[in-house]
Design a protein around this motif. Structure first.
Motif, short mmCIF file in Angstrom:
data_model
loop_
_atom_site.label_atom_id
_atom_site.label_comp_id
_atom_site.label_asym_id
_atom_site.label_seq_id
_atom_site.Cartn_x
_atom_site.Cartn_y
_atom_site.Cartn_z
N THR A 24 0.84 -1.20 0.00
CA THR A 24 0.00 0.00 0.00
C THR A 24 0.87 1.25 0.00
OG1 THR A 24 -1.79 -1.13 1.17
CG2 THR A 24 -1.80 1.26 1.25
N GLY A 25 1.99 1.18 0.70
CA GLY A 25 2.93 2.30 0.69
C GLY A 25 3.49 2.56 -0.69
N VAL A 26 3.77 1.50 -1.45
CA VAL A 26 4.26 1.66 -2.82
C VAL A 26 3.21 2.36 -3.69
CG1 VAL A 26 4.97 0.41 -4.90
CG2 VAL A 26 5.80 -0.32 -2.66
N VAL A 27 1.97 1.88 -3.59
CA VAL A 27 0.89 2.49 -4.36
C VAL A 27 0.69 3.94 -3.93
CG1 VAL A 27 -1.59 2.41 -4.84
CG2 VAL A 27 -0.26 0.30 -4.79
N ALA A 28 0.71 4.19 -2.62
CA ALA A 28 0.50 5.54 -2.12
C ALA A 28 1.59 6.49 -2.62
CB ALA A 28 0.47 5.54 -0.60
N ALA A 29 2.84 6.04 -2.61
CA ALA A 29 3.93 6.89 -3.07
C ALA A 29 3.75 7.26 -4.54
CB ALA A 29 5.27 6.19 -2.87
N ALA A 30 3.35 6.28 -5.36
CA ALA A 30 3.15 6.55 -6.79
C ALA A 30 1.97 7.50 -7.02
CB ALA A 30 2.93 5.24 -7.53
N VAL A 31 0.86 7.24 -6.34
CA VAL A 31 -0.32 8.08 -6.51
C VAL A 31 -0.05 9.50 -6.02
CG1 VAL A 31 -2.70 8.45 -5.75
CG2 VAL A 31 -1.95 6.18 -6.45
N LEU A 32 0.58 9.63 -4.86
CA LEU A 32 0.87 10.96 -4.32
C LEU A 32 1.79 11.74 -5.24
CD1 LEU A 32 1.31 10.19 -0.51
CD2 LEU A 32 -0.56 11.46 -1.59
N ALA A 33 2.79 11.07 -5.80
CA ALA A 33 3.69 11.75 -6.73
C ALA A 33 2.94 12.22 -7.97
CB ALA A 33 4.84 10.82 -7.12
N GLY A 34 2.12 11.34 -8.52
CA GLY A 34 1.36 11.70 -9.71
C GLY A 34 0.38 12.82 -9.47
N TYR A 35 -0.36 12.72 -8.36
CA TYR A 35 -1.36 13.74 -8.06
C TYR A 35 -0.69 15.07 -7.68
CZ TYR A 35 -5.35 10.56 -8.31
OH TYR A 35 -6.33 9.71 -8.76
N ALA A 36 0.50 15.01 -7.08
CA ALA A 36 1.22 16.24 -6.77
C ALA A 36 1.60 16.98 -8.05
CB ALA A 36 2.47 15.93 -5.95
N VAL A 37 2.01 16.22 -9.07
CA VAL A 37 2.33 16.84 -10.36
C VAL A 37 1.08 17.46 -10.97
CG1 VAL A 37 3.06 16.36 -12.73
CG2 VAL A 37 4.31 15.37 -10.81
N ALA A 38 -0.02 16.69 -10.99
CA ALA A 38 -1.26 17.21 -11.56
C ALA A 38 -1.74 18.44 -10.80
CB ALA A 38 -2.34 16.13 -11.55
N GLY A 39 -1.69 18.38 -9.48
CA GLY A 39 -2.12 19.51 -8.67
C GLY A 39 -1.23 20.73 -8.88
N GLY A 40 0.07 20.50 -9.03
CA GLY A 40 0.99 21.61 -9.27
C GLY A 40 0.71 22.31 -10.60
N ILE A 41 0.45 21.52 -11.63
CA ILE A 41 0.12 22.09 -12.94
C ILE A 41 -1.18 22.89 -12.85
CG2 ILE A 41 -0.60 21.52 -15.30
CD1 ILE A 41 1.34 19.16 -15.19
N ALA A 42 -2.18 22.32 -12.16
CA ALA A 42 -3.46 23.01 -12.02
C ALA A 42 -3.32 24.30 -11.23
CB ALA A 42 -4.48 22.08 -11.35
N LEU A 43 -2.52 24.26 -10.17
CA LEU A 43 -2.34 25.45 -9.33
C LEU A 43 -1.73 26.60 -10.12
CD1 LEU A 43 -2.40 26.73 -6.49
CD2 LEU A 43 -0.12 25.76 -6.11
N VAL A 44 -0.80 26.28 -11.02
CA VAL A 44 -0.08 27.32 -11.76
C VAL A 44 -0.84 27.78 -12.99
CG1 VAL A 44 2.03 27.79 -13.07
CG2 VAL A 44 2.16 26.53 -10.92
N THR A 45 -1.56 26.87 -13.66
CA THR A 45 -2.10 27.20 -14.98
C THR A 45 -3.62 27.28 -15.05
OG1 THR A 45 -2.15 24.87 -15.66
CG2 THR A 45 -0.10 26.09 -16.06
N TYR A 46 -4.35 26.72 -14.08
CA TYR A 46 -5.81 26.70 -14.18
C TYR A 46 -6.42 28.04 -13.77
CZ TYR A 46 -6.23 21.68 -15.12
OH TYR A 46 -6.18 20.43 -15.69
#
Length: 280
Positions: free
Chosen positions: A113-135
């Motif tokens: 679960t930690g492996v999945v969480a690390a991957a999801v958090l990294a991916g969602y952090a990227v998506a959230g960062g793009i949205a924060l800057v450009t949306y």
């Protein structure tokens, strides 16, 4: 050695095998693509103006990938976590230390679960960062809630895969069992509900709509339970998902949470009880 030690060892094994790094990079690239889709192609609303890029638009783009790919990833990283060690013989070393079989099952579940969480958090952090800057607008609290729910949803499929890994005698058996449930939930459940509806009501849906018990059967699918849970804590999510309103307490949106919890606990219990009977 104890539960924290089993968890740490399992997570470190994933790091050493580069599966964690590969998963983080894959999810980060995929999430960046999802976030960028708000601009390619340009979307328009009814009056011809450009559709605003908002948090809800991002969640709408992420909805189907979350439902389909997060569980698939959870199954792939966990289906051989115990049965693989049984086939290689390394499970004897794990259990020769002061570890119970329950600690082995729970430790493997938490580690993957930690492996999945690390991957999801990294991916969602990227998506959230793009949205924060450009949306045009971005609601961090709403996006955080959706991220946490996605982690719970991913844990459901890690639990299913871990349960089959502990309860089956071969990697093939674990893969078929966990993969079969994945296809049942993603594809087969809606087909089964349609056949049930046709068998009971034919092609004429009652004027009052389908009964609450029928809607509850649909909610037993963890993918649907995830959607109902999201609608409960993120009211705006109702704008991009539709489910019939129910009057019975057992068919309300909040029931999605205990259903998700049950799909974590029951497969782990199944796997542990089967694992207890196996000769190592």
């Amino acid at each position: 050695m104890s539960l924290p030690a089993v968890l740490r060892k399992d997570f470190e094994d994933a790091v050493r095998s580069y599966s964690l790094l590969a998963s983080v990079l894959l999810f980060a690239l995929f999430a960046a693509l999802i976030a960028a889709l708000q601009f390619f192609p340009t979307l328009y609303v009814d009056d011809g103006s450009t559709a605003p890029a908002t948090t809800l638009a991002l969640l709408n783009s992420m909805r189907q990938p979350a439902v389909f790919f997060v569980p698939l990833f959870g199954l792939m990283v966990a289906y051989d976590t115990i049965v693989g060690e049984r086939e290689s013989g390394s499970i004897r070393l794990l259990l020769s230390l002061p570890n119970s079989r329950l600690e082995a099952v729970l430790g493997k579940f938490l580690g993957r679960t930690g492996v999945v969480a690390a991957a999801v958090l990294a991916g969602y952090a990227v998506a959230g960062g793009i949205a924060l800057v450009t949306y045009d607008s971005f609601d961090g609290a709403v996006f955080t809630l959706f991220t946490l729910l996605t982690l719970v949803y991913g844990a459901v499929y890690v639990a299913i895969a871990t349960g089959f890994s502990a309860g089956m005698r071969s990697r093939l058996g674990a893969f078929v069992g966990a993969g079969g449930l994945y296809f049942l939930f993603i594809i087969g459940w809606d087909i089964a509900l349609l056949l049930l509806q046709l068998a009971i009501y034919g092609q004429d849906i009652p004027e009052a709509g389908l009964p609450d018990w029928f809607n509850f059967v649909g909610m037993l699918n963890p993918s649907t339970a995830f959607m109902h849970a999201a609608r409960t804590v993120i009211p705006a999510y109702r704008e991009i998902t539709f489910y019939p309103e129910a009057s019975a307490a057992y068919a309300q949106g909040w029931v999605g949470f205990p259903i998700l919890a049950a799909w974590i606990l029951l497969p782990l219990a199944f796997g542990y009880l089967r694992f207890q009977r196996f000769e190592i």
